[in-house]
Enzyme design. Structure first.
Site, PDB file in Angstrom:
ATOM      1  N   THR A 108       0.860  -1.168   0.000  1.00 40.93           N
ATOM      2  CA  THR A 108       0.000   0.000   0.000  1.00 40.93           C
ATOM      3  C   THR A 108       0.899   1.223   0.000  1.00 40.93           C
ATOM      4  OG1 THR A 108      -0.098   0.331   2.394  1.00 40.93           O
ATOM      5  CG2 THR A 108      -1.618  -1.272   1.445  1.00 40.93           C
ATOM      6  N   GLY A 159       1.161   3.339   2.266  1.00 35.04           N
ATOM      7  CA  GLY A 159       1.607   3.708   3.591  1.00 35.04           C
ATOM      8  C   GLY A 159       2.429   2.664   4.297  1.00 35.04           C
ATOM      9  N   CYS A 160       2.595   1.479   3.715  1.00 33.97           N
ATOM     10  CA  CYS A 160       3.288   0.395   4.410  1.00 33.97           C
ATOM     11  C   CYS A 160       4.390  -0.136   3.529  1.00 33.97           C
ATOM     12  CB  CYS A 160       2.308  -0.728   4.754  1.00 33.97           C
ATOM     13  SG  CYS A 160       3.080  -2.131   5.564  1.00 33.97           S
ATOM     14  N   GLY A 161       5.596  -0.189   4.067  1.00 36.05           N
ATOM     15  CA  GLY A 161       6.714  -0.628   3.258  1.00 36.05           C
ATOM     16  C   GLY A 161       7.188  -2.026   3.553  1.00 36.05           C
ATOM     17  N   CYS A 210       4.853  -4.774   4.130  1.00 32.97           N
ATOM     18  CA  CYS A 210       3.760  -5.728   4.026  1.00 32.97           C
ATOM     19  C   CYS A 210       4.260  -7.015   3.386  1.00 32.97           C
ATOM     20  CB  CYS A 210       2.625  -5.151   3.181  1.00 32.97           C
ATOM     21  SG  CYS A 210       1.844  -3.707   3.890  1.00 32.97           S
TER      22      CYS A 210
END
Length: 279
Positions: free
Chosen positions: A120, A122-124, A126
């Protein structure tokens, strides 16, 4: 010291509406008046390596080739841009697809990682299956002098020329490269802060721009993932317009990376390596 403005990065007043935005209508909360505004777009980009699906990332639909090269390097999928043999983009609208052919060695390492990312903006991290993948062993940089303070004077204003989408509609992060003479050379934007840095790194690689003596600048907060990306790219100085996390500082010191925070109103703060012996 003046920014060298690329053709794609003129100030907003001189730039037509970027292709990565569209106009949407809205109403005030009392539903009395209606108006319209430009909003940044995002698409789902599915990335497959040698025919095997690896990641689906939400990205701004610009500079996608740069993003894929930078993402591949910054995520540790490849060790060098030469590991990418071919890159094909297909799809339309909100669904885009990338077929990437990589060297057998890189593909073997990828399969060993057993990673399936569902990315996503906002998430690095995942999809990382083990702590070892989140905290990999990376090479320590040889070290480089800190940039002169004058290079950072008025930097927040100067990088605006490299943020056409941000100037037009907001909602995006930027990553910019300054060369060894203090000139701003290249900038990339994306809804994701990791994505913007991936695009910048990919752009530097694809345009064969030397990173020796230069520095990367990010407009977002500086967390561990950004540190790892610049370490893998061999960039020796990172400037963040927002504060770093404690873990980011620890990794920067451990790997001999110059890490500088440029606050809104205060002098630049050097966290590494000049402060490496302090808590």
């Amino acid at each position: 010291m003046n920014a060298k403005r690329p053709a794609c990065a003129a100030p907003a007043l001189e730039t037509p509406a970027p292709a990565a935005s569209q106009t949407y209508s809205y109403s005030d909360l009392p539903l009395v008046e209606s108006a319209s505004t430009a909003l940044a777009e995002e698409v789902a980009l599915a990335i497959a390596y040698n025919g095997i699906s690896q990641a689906v990332m939400l990205v701004t639909p610009t500079d996608l080739e740069d993003f894929i090269v930078g993402f591949s390097l910054g995520s540790g999928i490849i060790e060098d841009a030469s590991d990418i043999y071919d890159l094909q983009l297909t799809g339309a609208g909100s669904a885009q697809y990338a077929q990437v052919t990589i060297a057998n060695r890189a593909f073997w390492n990828l399969k060993q990682q057993r990673r399936q990312l569902a990315g996503t903006s906002g998430c690095g991290l995942c999809g990382v299956e083990a702590v070892e993948q989140a905290l990999p062993d990376l090479n320590v940089l040889p070290g480089a002098p800190l940039p002169p303070a004058a290079w950072l004077d008025g930097l927040r204003q100067r990088i605006g020329a490299f943020q056409p989408l941000g100037q037009h509609c907001g909602a995006v992060h930027a990553a910019v490269f300054m060369d060894a003479s203090g000139e701003l050379l290249l900038g990339r934007e994306d809804i994701g802060r990791h994505n913007a840095l991936d695009k910048l790194i990919g752009g530097l690689i694809r345009q064969k721009i030397s990173t020796d003596g230069g520095l990367a600048i990010v407009t977002s907060r500086c967390s561990l993932e950004l540190i790892q990306k610049v370490l893998r790219a061999g960039i020796q100085t990172l400037v963040s317009l927002s504060a770093p996390t404690g873990l980011a500082v620890q990794w920067a010191r451990r790997h001999n990376l110059n890490l500088i925070h440029l606050p809104q109103k205060n002098a630049p703060r050097v966290y590494s390596p000049a402060m490496e012996n302090q808590a």
